[in-house]
Design a protein around this motif. Sequence first.
Motif, PDB file in Angstrom:
ATOM      1  N   PHE A  10       0.826  -1.210   0.000  1.00 55.08           N
ATOM      2  CA  PHE A  10       0.000   0.000   0.000  1.00 55.08           C
ATOM      3  C   PHE A  10       0.863   1.265   0.000  1.00 55.08           C
ATOM      4  N   PRO A  11       1.028   1.913  -1.154  1.00 54.38           N
ATOM      5  CA  PRO A  11       1.756   3.188  -1.186  1.00 54.38           C
ATOM      6  C   PRO A  11       1.083   4.200  -0.256  1.00 54.38           C
ATOM      7  N   GLY A  12       1.878   4.977   0.413  1.00 50.37           N
ATOM      8  CA  GLY A  12       1.316   5.941   1.357  1.00 50.37           C
ATOM      9  C   GLY A  12       1.466   5.485   2.790  1.00 50.37           C
ATOM     10  N   VAL A  13       1.612   4.156   2.983  1.00 43.41           N
ATOM     11  CA  VAL A  13       1.870   3.656   4.330  1.00 43.41           C
ATOM     12  C   VAL A  13       3.220   4.171   4.809  1.00 43.41           C
ATOM     13  N   SER A  14       4.204   4.207   3.890  1.00 42.32           N
ATOM     14  CA  SER A  14       5.568   4.653   4.160  1.00 42.32           C
ATOM     15  C   SER A  14       6.382   3.501   4.719  1.00 42.32           C
ATOM     16  N   ARG A  15       7.438   3.124   3.997  1.00 50.20           N
ATOM     17  CA  ARG A  15       8.288   2.026   4.458  1.00 50.20           C
ATOM     18  C   ARG A  15       8.900   2.353   5.815  1.00 50.20           C
ATOM     19  N   SER A  16       9.449   3.557   5.940  1.00 49.26           N
ATOM     20  CA  SER A  16      10.045   3.926   7.223  1.00 49.26           C
ATOM     21  C   SER A  16       8.974   4.046   8.303  1.00 49.26           C
ATOM     22  N   GLY A  17       7.807   4.587   7.924  1.00 52.18           N
ATOM     23  CA  GLY A  17       6.721   4.714   8.889  1.00 52.18           C
ATOM     24  C   GLY A  17       6.256   3.365   9.394  1.00 52.18           C
ATOM     25  N   ALA A  18       6.083   2.406   8.486  1.00 52.35           N
ATOM     26  CA  ALA A  18       5.591   1.078   8.857  1.00 52.35           C
ATOM     27  C   ALA A  18       6.591   0.347   9.742  1.00 52.35           C
ATOM     28  N   THR A  19       7.873   0.372   9.366  1.00 47.55           N
ATOM     29  CA  THR A  19       8.865  -0.373  10.140  1.00 47.55           C
ATOM     30  C   THR A  19       9.131   0.270  11.499  1.00 47.55           C
ATOM     31  N   ILE A  20       9.112   1.593  11.564  1.00 47.50           N
ATOM     32  CA  ILE A  20       9.261   2.265  12.864  1.00 47.50           C
ATOM     33  C   ILE A  20       8.057   1.967  13.743  1.00 47.50           C
ATOM     34  N   LEU A  21       6.865   2.041  13.171  1.00 48.73           N
ATOM     35  CA  LEU A  21       5.650   1.743  13.928  1.00 48.73           C
ATOM     36  C   LEU A  21       5.674   0.301  14.425  1.00 48.73           C
TER      37      LEU A  21
END
Length: 273
Positions: A166-177
């Motif tokens: 899902f574009p917009g989730v953010s790779r860095s955002g998802a992995t940090i979360l």
Amino acid sequence: MIEILKAIILGIVEGITEWLPISSTGHIILVDEFLKMNVSEQFMSMFTVVIQLGAILAVVVIYWNKIFPFRKKEGKILVNKNKIIMWIKIVIACLPAALIIPFDDKFEELFHKPIPIALALIIVGVLFILVENRNTEKTAKINSINDITYKAAIIIGVFQMIAGIFPGVSRSGATILGGISIGLSRTIAAEFTFFLAIPVMFGASFIKLLKFGFAFTGFEITLLLVASLVSFIVSIATIKFLISYVKKHDFKIFGWYRIALGILVILYFTVLQ
């Protein structure tokens, strides 16, 4: 010169948004809406991925001593066991995302659109706020890269896979979360995300280059090099800022920003157009 200026702006956007958990895709879509480059759609699709190489080189430069497992001493090559184990965990964390590579084009066709991206921005923004509120009274369990377990690496890898779908989730955002939700400190979650990006982005860029082919014009090469260089320089500043910031603050500000950006994207593409 106008196209080079656009490439510089896109390089700045990439260098900032690749590392802050706010979605580089969402920002690139907005910027591209107002600063459309005079290139083919195929080149643009490749360009937005390959300029990430500049961002990745920033990680390599900043963290070289933490990620390179070999050093020479008295004519002998010494191997740092902990760094080798770290790279094994990184590879394991990459496996879930590797499973969806064959479906990359399909996911892009389905979800690489303003409204799905806006919804992803908002949903992950809300999750950041909820997770940080839950963690207010909690102490991080994992405060070192070496303490990340194989199980934790797989869980973070699943979050990365979701970002790949899902574009917009953010790779860095998802992995940090994913990291902070299972007990990583904010600093370690961010650093592991940086390290995890190295094989992921190199792989994604290589695949995009293969699909596009290597028949570049001189002008296209210039655009790629300029944007990548700018992305590298801006990424160094962004990474240092983020690590300094999360030592004293949580990620809620980025959650609120994502929600605001998501609403802006929805309003622009449904009301203003």
